[in-house]
Write an enzyme that holds these catalytic residues in place. Structure first.
Site, PDB file in Angstrom:
ATOM      1  N   GLU A   2       0.827  -1.216   0.000  1.00 26.98           N
ATOM      2  CA  GLU A   2       0.000   0.000   0.000  1.00 26.98           C
ATOM      3  C   GLU A   2       0.856   1.259   0.000  1.00 26.98           C
ATOM      4  O   GLU A   2       1.709   1.453   0.878  1.00 26.98           O
ATOM      5  CB  GLU A   2      -0.927   0.008   1.227  1.00 26.98           C
ATOM      6  CG  GLU A   2      -1.879   1.196   1.240  1.00 26.98           C
ATOM      7  CD  GLU A   2      -2.880   1.159   2.373  1.00 26.98           C
ATOM      8  OE1 GLU A   2      -3.459   2.219   2.672  1.00 26.98           O
ATOM      9  OE2 GLU A   2      -3.075   0.082   2.964  1.00 26.98           O
ATOM     10  N   LYS A  51      -7.465   0.172  11.635  1.00 26.59           N
ATOM     11  CA  LYS A  51      -6.854  -0.348  10.405  1.00 26.59           C
ATOM     12  C   LYS A  51      -5.588   0.428  10.095  1.00 26.59           C
ATOM     13  O   LYS A  51      -4.574  -0.139   9.669  1.00 26.59           O
ATOM     14  CB  LYS A  51      -7.844  -0.262   9.252  1.00 26.59           C
ATOM     15  CG  LYS A  51      -7.367  -0.924   7.956  1.00 26.59           C
ATOM     16  CD  LYS A  51      -6.647   0.037   7.021  1.00 26.59           C
ATOM     17  CE  LYS A  51      -6.224  -0.647   5.721  1.00 26.59           C
ATOM     18  NZ  LYS A  51      -5.453   0.261   4.835  1.00 26.59           N
ATOM     19  N   ASP A 101       3.424 -13.941  12.410  1.00 27.44           N
ATOM     20  CA  ASP A 101       2.068 -14.295  11.998  1.00 27.44           C
ATOM     21  C   ASP A 101       1.167 -13.061  12.023  1.00 27.44           C
ATOM     22  O   ASP A 101       0.705 -12.640  13.087  1.00 27.44           O
ATOM     23  CB  ASP A 101       1.530 -15.380  12.941  1.00 27.44           C
ATOM     24  CG  ASP A 101       0.206 -15.971  12.478  1.00 27.44           C
ATOM     25  OD1 ASP A 101      -0.494 -15.325  11.680  1.00 27.44           O
ATOM     26  OD2 ASP A 101      -0.128 -17.079  12.936  1.00 27.44           O
ATOM     27  N   HIS A 115      -1.849  10.718  -0.051  1.00 23.17           N
ATOM     28  CA  HIS A 115      -1.937   9.304  -0.410  1.00 23.17           C
ATOM     29  C   HIS A 115      -1.958   9.123  -1.921  1.00 23.17           C
ATOM     30  O   HIS A 115      -1.235   8.283  -2.463  1.00 23.17           O
ATOM     31  CB  HIS A 115      -3.193   8.695   0.213  1.00 23.17           C
ATOM     32  CG  HIS A 115      -3.409   7.262  -0.173  1.00 23.17           C
ATOM     33  ND1 HIS A 115      -2.708   6.221   0.401  1.00 23.17           N
ATOM     34  CD2 HIS A 115      -4.231   6.693  -1.083  1.00 23.17           C
ATOM     35  CE1 HIS A 115      -3.091   5.073  -0.134  1.00 23.17           C
ATOM     36  NE2 HIS A 115      -4.013   5.339  -1.046  1.00 23.17           N
TER      37      HIS A 115
END
Length: 421
Positions: A80, A258, A274, A373
């Site tokens: 991302e 998030k 993990d 972004h």
């Protein structure tokens, strides 16, 4: 080491590698693990099943981090755009007043043993507690080397869980797994004592597996952010408002958290740990005592008018076992961080999550998220429009200049570039 490297993003890959090697004090050969052939298919076939090949993702380095008074470079694996830039930017804001300060509870994991078909579940719970020492000793015998390095079984906790018309008894085996993530260790112990647990309780065992709600393995990070560096008191006020909405509204909290996980998962993946276990534990932790999903982090103004950011969440990561030891890229990433224990790694990862959160809230409280972004994402849009290696930069530059990031605009910019040749 000095992690503040102005202009790092403008350097070539070879120049970045040279600086990273010199800054982190590692060998240039270590970074070969990040090349396309650094992890071959044969090695991959031992980590997963039905392997056809490998799948590469970008490996980058977040700069500007000071953690507990020491500068560190942070490896991150993410597809991302803006994630690594944001982490570096958040770390830069924190750096002005001393960087991040971290702590952790230690490497405690738990396994659950579920009992059903109990005639007297409450009495069964007490019988298990009476046999606590015996059961702990039986579990400890499964991994004597763990005790040799200072870990091992620490407790046996027994709960009752009611659902519908059932009352289950659930025994929790509490284990200090030291520098391992610990899933295999606690699962082996739970399976080894399951029959004896069933015998003592007078019931039947169904589940015997770890819980990813690792609430006894917490890592914490905090930072004080200079108000003027952030943009002044109005920005501080609005960052607090943004946090409060996440604290009070699950719809906002999901996106807020998030953003935290953007940074955390990128470092967890880079170090061969993990990501699913860490993410499950984090989101479980975000459900507070009131049973409502809320913000993992907090933001508050201190007496000096500066902003104080804090983050606490489960961080079950390790330095031994699994991909952390077998994947060459993971080994190189761990070497780059310079950490020497699972607790240190957990604290560093938590600091990265907080840096990510700081940067996101600061942008949201000022110019908004899309401008920065999408500027970073412009190269991806150019590639999707069909731009070749020498066309990507000029097409992206035109998208940024026009602040129009549509696919049609990218195609038009590419056509214009080609017609002018």
């Amino acid at each position: 080491m000095v992690s503040r490297i102005p202009g790092f993003r403008n350097l070539s890959i070879s120049e970045r590698r040279k600086i990273v090697v010199e800054t982190a004090g590692i060998d240039i050969a270590d970074l070969a693990a990040f090349d396309a052939d650094g992890f071959d298919v044969e090695a991959a076939s031992h980590l997963s099943e039905n392997v056809l090949g490998t799948f590469a993702l970008p490996v980058g380095v977040a700069t500007n981090f000071t953690v507990n008074g020491e500068d560190v470079l942070v490896p991150m694996v993410t597809e991302e755009a803006s994630v690594i830039a944001a982490a570096s930017n958040g770390a830069r804001f924190a750096r002005a007043l001393g960087g991040f300060h971290t702590s952790s509870t230690g490497s405690i994991m738990q396994a659950q043993i579920q009992l059903v078909d109990l005639v007297d579940p409450h009495a069964a719970r007490l019988r298990l507690l009476e046999a606590r020492t015996e059961l702990m000793d039986l579990a400890a015998a499964q991994d004597p080397k763990l005790a040799e390095v200072g870990g091992g079984v620490r407790d046996l906790v027994v709960r009752t869980v009611n659902f519908d018309d059932e009352t289950y008894v659930v025994a929790h085996l509490v284990v200090d797994v030291r520098d391992a993530m610990g899933a295999n260790a606690v699962n082996t112990m739970a399976e080894a004592i399951a029959d004896r647990v069933a015998e003592v309780a007078g019931g039947r065992v169904v589940l015997r597996i770890l819980t990813n709600k690792a609430d006894m393995r917490l890592a914490r990070a905090r930072a004080v952010l200079d108000a003027e560096t952030l943009g002044g008191p109005p920005v501080v006020d609005d960052m607090v408002h943004a946090y409060k909405l996440a604290a009070g509204d699950p719809y906002r909290a999901a996106t807020h958290n998030k953003g935290i996980m953007n940074g955390i998962s990128a470092v967890v993946l880079a170090t061969g740990n993990d990501t699913r276990a860490v993410e499950a534990g984090a989101h479980s932790h975000a459900v507070g005592a009131e049973g409502r999903y809320t913000s993992l982090s907090t933001f508050e103004e201190n007496a000096d008018g500066n902003l104080v950011a804090t983050l606490e969440l489960p961080m079950p990561v390790g330095l031994v076992g699994g991909a952390t030891k077998t994947h060459p890229g993971a080994r190189a990433a761990v070497a780059l961080t310079g950490v020497s224990s699972a607790s240190e790694l957990a604290e560093l990862i938590t600091a990265v999550g907080l840096a990510q959160n700081i940067a996101a809230l600061r942008v949201l409280a000022s110019e908004g998220v899309q401008r920065g972004h999408m500027s970073l994402h412009a190269k991806n849009i150019a590639i999707a429009a069909g731009a070749g290696p020498d066309e990507i930069a000029p097409v992206a530059a035109q998208l940024i200049a026009k602040r129009n990031f549509g696919h049609d605009q990218a195609e038009a910019a590419l056509a214009e570039l080609r017609s002018g040749r």
